[in-house]
Design an enzyme around this catalytic site. Structure first.
Site, mmCIF file in Angstrom:
data_model
loop_
_atom_site.group_PDB
_atom_site.id
_atom_site.type_symbol
_atom_site.label_atom_id
_atom_site.label_comp_id
_atom_site.label_asym_id
_atom_site.label_seq_id
_atom_site.Cartn_x
_atom_site.Cartn_y
_atom_site.Cartn_z
ATOM 1 N N GLU A 277 -4.694 4.085 6.204
ATOM 2 C CA GLU A 277 -4.453 3.839 4.780
ATOM 3 C C GLU A 277 -4.893 5.035 3.912
ATOM 4 O O GLU A 277 -4.147 5.460 3.031
ATOM 5 C CB GLU A 277 -5.174 2.554 4.350
ATOM 6 C CG GLU A 277 -4.817 2.131 2.946
ATOM 7 C CD GLU A 277 -5.607 0.930 2.458
ATOM 8 O OE1 GLU A 277 -5.399 -0.182 2.975
ATOM 9 O OE2 GLU A 277 -6.433 1.108 1.548
ATOM 10 N N ARG B 249 0.836 -1.222 0.000
ATOM 11 C CA ARG B 249 0.000 0.000 0.000
ATOM 12 C C ARG B 249 0.864 1.263 0.000
ATOM 13 O O ARG B 249 0.555 2.251 0.672
ATOM 14 C CB ARG B 249 -0.932 0.043 1.210
ATOM 15 C CG ARG B 249 -1.935 -1.056 1.287
ATOM 16 C CD ARG B 249 -2.977 -0.964 0.171
ATOM 17 N NE ARG B 249 -4.037 -1.915 0.407
ATOM 18 C CZ ARG B 249 -3.979 -3.208 0.067
ATOM 19 N NH1 ARG B 249 -2.911 -3.700 -0.543
ATOM 20 N NH2 ARG B 249 -5.004 -3.992 0.318
ATOM 21 N N SER C 34 -10.482 -0.605 3.817
ATOM 22 C CA SER C 34 -9.712 -0.748 5.066
ATOM 23 C C SER C 34 -9.244 0.633 5.509
ATOM 24 O O SER C 34 -8.613 1.351 4.725
ATOM 25 C CB SER C 34 -8.460 -1.596 4.839
ATOM 26 O OG SER C 34 -8.798 -2.870 4.354
HETATM 27 P P1 FAD Z 1 -8.421 8.904 -4.404
HETATM 28 O O1 FAD Z 1 -9.072 8.532 -3.125
HETATM 29 O O2 FAD Z 1 -9.125 9.916 -5.253
HETATM 30 O O3 FAD Z 1 -6.947 9.318 -4.160
HETATM 31 C C1 FAD Z 1 -6.089 8.528 -3.370
HETATM 32 C C2 FAD Z 1 -4.702 9.186 -3.312
HETATM 33 O O4 FAD Z 1 -4.088 9.152 -4.597
HETATM 34 C C3 FAD Z 1 -4.761 10.640 -2.920
HETATM 35 O O5 FAD Z 1 -3.628 10.921 -2.125
HETATM 36 C C4 FAD Z 1 -4.678 11.381 -4.251
HETATM 37 O O6 FAD Z 1 -4.097 12.659 -4.122
HETATM 38 C C5 FAD Z 1 -3.788 10.468 -5.063
HETATM 39 N N1 FAD Z 1 -4.067 10.470 -6.515
HETATM 40 C C6 FAD Z 1 -5.210 10.050 -7.111
HETATM 41 N N2 FAD Z 1 -5.068 10.071 -8.469
HETATM 42 C C7 FAD Z 1 -3.809 10.518 -8.714
HETATM 43 C C8 FAD Z 1 -3.066 10.758 -9.917
HETATM 44 N N3 FAD Z 1 -3.567 10.544 -11.135
HETATM 45 N N4 FAD Z 1 -1.790 11.232 -9.800
HETATM 46 C C9 FAD Z 1 -1.264 11.481 -8.577
HETATM 47 N N5 FAD Z 1 -1.922 11.268 -7.410
HETATM 48 C C10 FAD Z 1 -3.183 10.785 -7.481
HETATM 49 N N6 FAD Z 1 -7.641 -0.666 -1.880
HETATM 50 C C11 FAD Z 1 -6.869 -1.760 -2.055
HETATM 51 O O7 FAD Z 1 -5.651 -1.649 -2.254
HETATM 52 N N7 FAD Z 1 -7.402 -3.008 -2.006
HETATM 53 C C12 FAD Z 1 -8.715 -3.217 -1.803
HETATM 54 O O8 FAD Z 1 -9.154 -4.353 -1.765
HETATM 55 C C13 FAD Z 1 -9.553 -2.077 -1.621
HETATM 56 N N8 FAD Z 1 -10.869 -2.228 -1.375
HETATM 57 C C14 FAD Z 1 -11.643 -1.139 -1.194
HETATM 58 C C15 FAD Z 1 -13.018 -1.328 -0.957
HETATM 59 C C16 FAD Z 1 -13.854 -0.251 -0.774
HETATM 60 C C17 FAD Z 1 -15.320 -0.483 -0.534
HETATM 61 C C18 FAD Z 1 -13.336 1.067 -0.835
HETATM 62 C C19 FAD Z 1 -14.231 2.251 -0.673
HETATM 63 C C20 FAD Z 1 -11.972 1.279 -1.045
HETATM 64 C C21 FAD Z 1 -11.114 0.178 -1.224
HETATM 65 N N9 FAD Z 1 -9.743 0.322 -1.446
HETATM 66 C C22 FAD Z 1 -8.958 -0.784 -1.663
HETATM 67 C C23 FAD Z 1 -9.127 1.662 -1.423
HETATM 68 C C24 FAD Z 1 -9.255 2.435 -2.760
HETATM 69 O O9 FAD Z 1 -10.246 1.895 -3.571
HETATM 70 C C25 FAD Z 1 -7.935 2.427 -3.538
HETATM 71 O O10 FAD Z 1 -6.911 3.003 -2.771
HETATM 72 C C26 FAD Z 1 -8.057 3.196 -4.859
HETATM 73 O O11 FAD Z 1 -6.902 2.975 -5.638
HETATM 74 C C27 FAD Z 1 -8.232 4.704 -4.676
HETATM 75 O O12 FAD Z 1 -8.556 5.257 -5.943
HETATM 76 P P2 FAD Z 1 -9.247 6.697 -6.065
HETATM 77 O O13 FAD Z 1 -9.268 7.076 -7.505
HETATM 78 O O14 FAD Z 1 -10.545 6.698 -5.384
HETATM 79 O O15 FAD Z 1 -8.199 7.584 -5.287
HETATM 80 N N1 EPU Z 2 -10.601 -10.173 10.938
HETATM 81 C C1 EPU Z 2 -11.187 -10.202 12.184
HETATM 82 N N2 EPU Z 2 -12.258 -9.374 12.397
HETATM 83 C C2 EPU Z 2 -12.753 -8.564 11.430
HETATM 84 C C3 EPU Z 2 -12.135 -8.540 10.171
HETATM 85 C C4 EPU Z 2 -11.044 -9.366 9.941
HETATM 86 O O1 EPU Z 2 -10.775 -10.915 13.070
HETATM 87 O O2 EPU Z 2 -13.731 -7.858 11.704
HETATM 88 C C5 EPU Z 2 -9.439 -11.060 10.714
HETATM 89 C C6 EPU Z 2 -9.826 -12.476 10.320
HETATM 90 O O3 EPU Z 2 -8.921 -13.345 10.949
HETATM 91 C C7 EPU Z 2 -9.577 -12.487 8.824
HETATM 92 C C8 EPU Z 2 -8.389 -11.562 8.707
HETATM 93 O O4 EPU Z 2 -8.641 -10.537 9.667
HETATM 94 O O5 EPU Z 2 -9.293 -13.765 8.345
HETATM 95 C C9 EPU Z 2 -8.187 -10.936 7.345
HETATM 96 O O6 EPU Z 2 -9.386 -10.287 6.922
HETATM 97 P P1 EPU Z 2 -9.652 -10.045 5.357
HETATM 98 O O7 EPU Z 2 -9.458 -11.286 4.586
HETATM 99 O O8 EPU Z 2 -10.947 -9.320 5.217
HETATM 100 O O9 EPU Z 2 -8.462 -9.120 4.920
HETATM 101 P P2 EPU Z 2 -7.895 -7.788 5.549
HETATM 102 O O10 EPU Z 2 -6.497 -8.072 5.966
HETATM 103 O O11 EPU Z 2 -8.802 -7.194 6.543
HETATM 104 C C10 EPU Z 2 -6.837 -6.977 3.319
HETATM 105 C C11 EPU Z 2 -6.742 -5.673 2.604
HETATM 106 C C12 EPU Z 2 -7.984 -5.449 1.774
HETATM 107 C C13 EPU Z 2 -8.113 -6.578 0.750
HETATM 108 C C14 EPU Z 2 -8.188 -7.905 1.501
HETATM 109 C C15 EPU Z 2 -8.179 -9.099 0.568
HETATM 110 C C16 EPU Z 2 -5.337 -4.218 3.927
HETATM 111 C C17 EPU Z 2 -5.275 -3.074 4.860
HETATM 112 N N3 EPU Z 2 -6.567 -4.595 3.557
HETATM 113 O O12 EPU Z 2 -7.908 -6.862 4.241
HETATM 114 O O13 EPU Z 2 -7.848 -4.225 1.074
HETATM 115 O O14 EPU Z 2 -9.260 -6.415 -0.055
HETATM 116 O O15 EPU Z 2 -7.052 -8.040 2.376
HETATM 117 O O16 EPU Z 2 -6.904 -9.252 0.026
HETATM 118 O O17 EPU Z 2 -4.310 -4.754 3.528
HETATM 119 C C18 EPU Z 2 -8.176 -1.886 1.311
HETATM 120 O O18 EPU Z 2 -6.945 -1.770 1.222
HETATM 121 O O19 EPU Z 2 -8.949 -0.900 1.414
HETATM 122 C C19 EPU Z 2 -8.766 -3.220 1.300
HETATM 123 C C20 EPU Z 2 -10.066 -3.441 1.449
#
Ligand code: FAD
Ligand code: EPU
Length: 348
Positions: free
Chosen positions: A341, A166, A242
């Site tokens: 994050e 990240r 997250s």
């Molecule tokens: P923004 O929120 O608009 O920006 C994020 C950052 O990037 C800011 O600092 C901004 O200034 C910068 N930025 C944006 N675009 C540019 C650009 N073109 N050039 C330079 N800087 C820029 N993330 C994961 O890694 N894994 C997941 O599984 C995941 N699951 C998610 C689930 C949900 C429901 C939500 C709401 C979010 C999740 N995220 C996850 C986080 C998020 O989706 C990602 O970080 C995504 O890449 C952010 O994209 P954005 O366009 O919304 O960025």
């Molecule tokens: N867990 C709990 N309680 C909870 C949630 C999770 O105990 O309420 C524990 C469980 O043991 C579970 C473990 O956490 O097995 C891992 O949970 P999960 O598989 O949901 O993954 P995560 O570590 O919480 C990460 C990323 C997610 C990504 C998933 C799948 C980070 C910070 N988050 O979540 O990314 O989608 O793995 O790969 O690394 C994001 O970055 O926004 C994001 C959603």
């Protein structure tokens, strides 16, 4: 000229937490030919680039100019001199998830584990998005960015971007002046299915899928099903995924914690050449009693303790304050500091 400019712009519709805030000025870039004017508009005072706002928390108003990236365009570039993959190029403002769907429709595997992550393609590189065993850097080819100070454009290869969990150069103090314009990825036949994430592997075994459907499409469908079960839809319940990174601690610290908490999840990682352990922030937060907590409209999701939510009218400041209480309590109980994050913007 399609550059759009708005003074005193409302931001509630531009962040997935859905919190109300305002920016002094907002500039929307839809066409790269307007880049010089966009950069000129950013020259004056604080600036912020915004994609889909799914990884930001506005803890207050933003007294500066926001550049909203809405550039479009996707292209298959070919196989790069006989390499076992195809390259695609996508504009920074393109939706990440629509791009994943498009690659699968084109028969280009590789991004399926990253299906359903909200946001834009430019931000995907900032954050080195990751899910279900794959990170963006695993599929990265190169990117093109422009220095928002000098206007100079530059190409970045894999090593230049310093991707980490990240994290990337572009999140660091010395890299924030780069505006990402085009992302290039390696997809296609050379990308083998990644099934090491236990929950995904068992979902695939259990669900099977229609015979003859390519494995990449089945993985994408399984990932979408898992995500829909666990993560709230931001159009229904405001959130940024997250809220904290999973903390990485020394093997020694993890051993000590396991004496107290034998059931604590964690898995070994190598960071900076050292053996370390990545803990589960969600687990730590749940153990501290926060899961399902709500104060006013700021809360912790009932199905996932790592996801902070806006039940309606919470301010960014309230969500940031709740995050800080959680951080303090995890530190008090486990001696581990969680790191947010999303980018927290504004507020004091
Ligand atoms: P923004 O929120 O608009 O920006 C994020 C950052 O990037 C800011 O600092 C901004 O200034 C910068 N930025 C944006 N675009 C540019 C650009 N073109 N050039 C330079 N800087 C820029 N993330 C994961 O890694 N894994 C997941 O599984 C995941 N699951 C998610 C689930 C949900 C429901 C939500 C709401 C979010 C999740 N995220 C996850 C986080 C998020 O989706 C990602 O970080 C995504 O890449 C952010 O994209 P954005 O366009 O919304 O960025
Ligand atoms: N867990 C709990 N309680 C909870 C949630 C999770 O105990 O309420 C524990 C469980 O043991 C579970 C473990 O956490 O097995 C891992 O949970 P999960 O598989 O949901 O993954 P995560 O570590 O919480 C990460 C990323 C997610 C990504 C998933 C799948 C980070 C910070 N988050 O979540 O990314 O989608 O793995 O790969 O690394 C994001 O970055 O926004 C994001 C959603």
């Amino acid at each position: 000229m399609s550059l759009r400019l708005l003074e005193n712009a409302p931001l509630a519709g531009l962040n997935t937490f859905g919190v109300a805030a305002r920016a002094r000025r907002l500039v929307m870039l839809e066409d790269e030919r307007d880049l010089p004017q966009a950069l000129a508009a950013l020259a004056d005072g604080p600036r912020l680039v915004l994609g889909a706002g799914s990884n930001v928390l506005f803890a207050g108003d933003f007294d500066g100019t926001i550049l909203l990236m809405r550039t479009r365009g996707r292209q298959v570039l070919g196989d790069g001199h006989g390499a076992p993959f195809n390259r695609i190029a996508v504009a920074a403002g393109e939706s990440w998830d629509e791009t994943v769907t498009w690659t699968l429709e084109e028969g280009l595997a590789g991004l399926e584990n990253l299906a359903m992550i909200p946001g834009t393609c430019g931000a995907a590189a900032i954050q080195n998005i990751g899910a279900y065993g794959v990170e963006l850097c695993d599929r990265f080819d190169s990117l093109r960015a422009v220095d928002m100070d000098s206007g100079e454009a530059r190409e970045f290869g894999l090593a230049d971007c310093r991707f980490d969990y990240r994290d990337s150069l572009f999140k660091q103090a010395g890299g924030r002046h780069w505006l990402i314009l085009t992302l290039r990825l390696r997809v296609g036949a050379g990308q083998r299915p990644v099934l090491q994430y236990g929950e995904l592997a068992s979902a695939l075994t259990a669900e099977g899928g229609p015979p003859g459907e390519p494995v990449a499409a089945r993985i994408a469908a399984a990932v979408r099903a898992i995500r829909s079960r666990k993560l709230p839809d931001p159009t229904v319940l405001g959130n940024a995924g997250s809220f904290f990174k999973n903390p990485v601690v020394s093997a020694e610290a993890a051993r000590e914690l396991r004496v107290r908490e034998p059931g604590m999840p964690g898995h070994p990682v190598t960071a900076a050449g050292e053996d370390r352990v990545k803990l589960s922030a969600g687990w730590l937060i749940e153990r501290c009693g926060w899961k399902g907590f709500r104060q006013g409209d700021a809360g912790v999701h009932q199905a996932h303790a790592l996801v902070l939510v806006n039940h309606g009218q919470a301010s960014g400041r309230e969500i940031a304050a709740l995050a800080e209480r959680i951080r303090q309590s995890v530190h008090e109980r486990y001696g581990v500091w969680l790191e947010a994050e999303p980018s927290i913007i504004g507020g004091s």
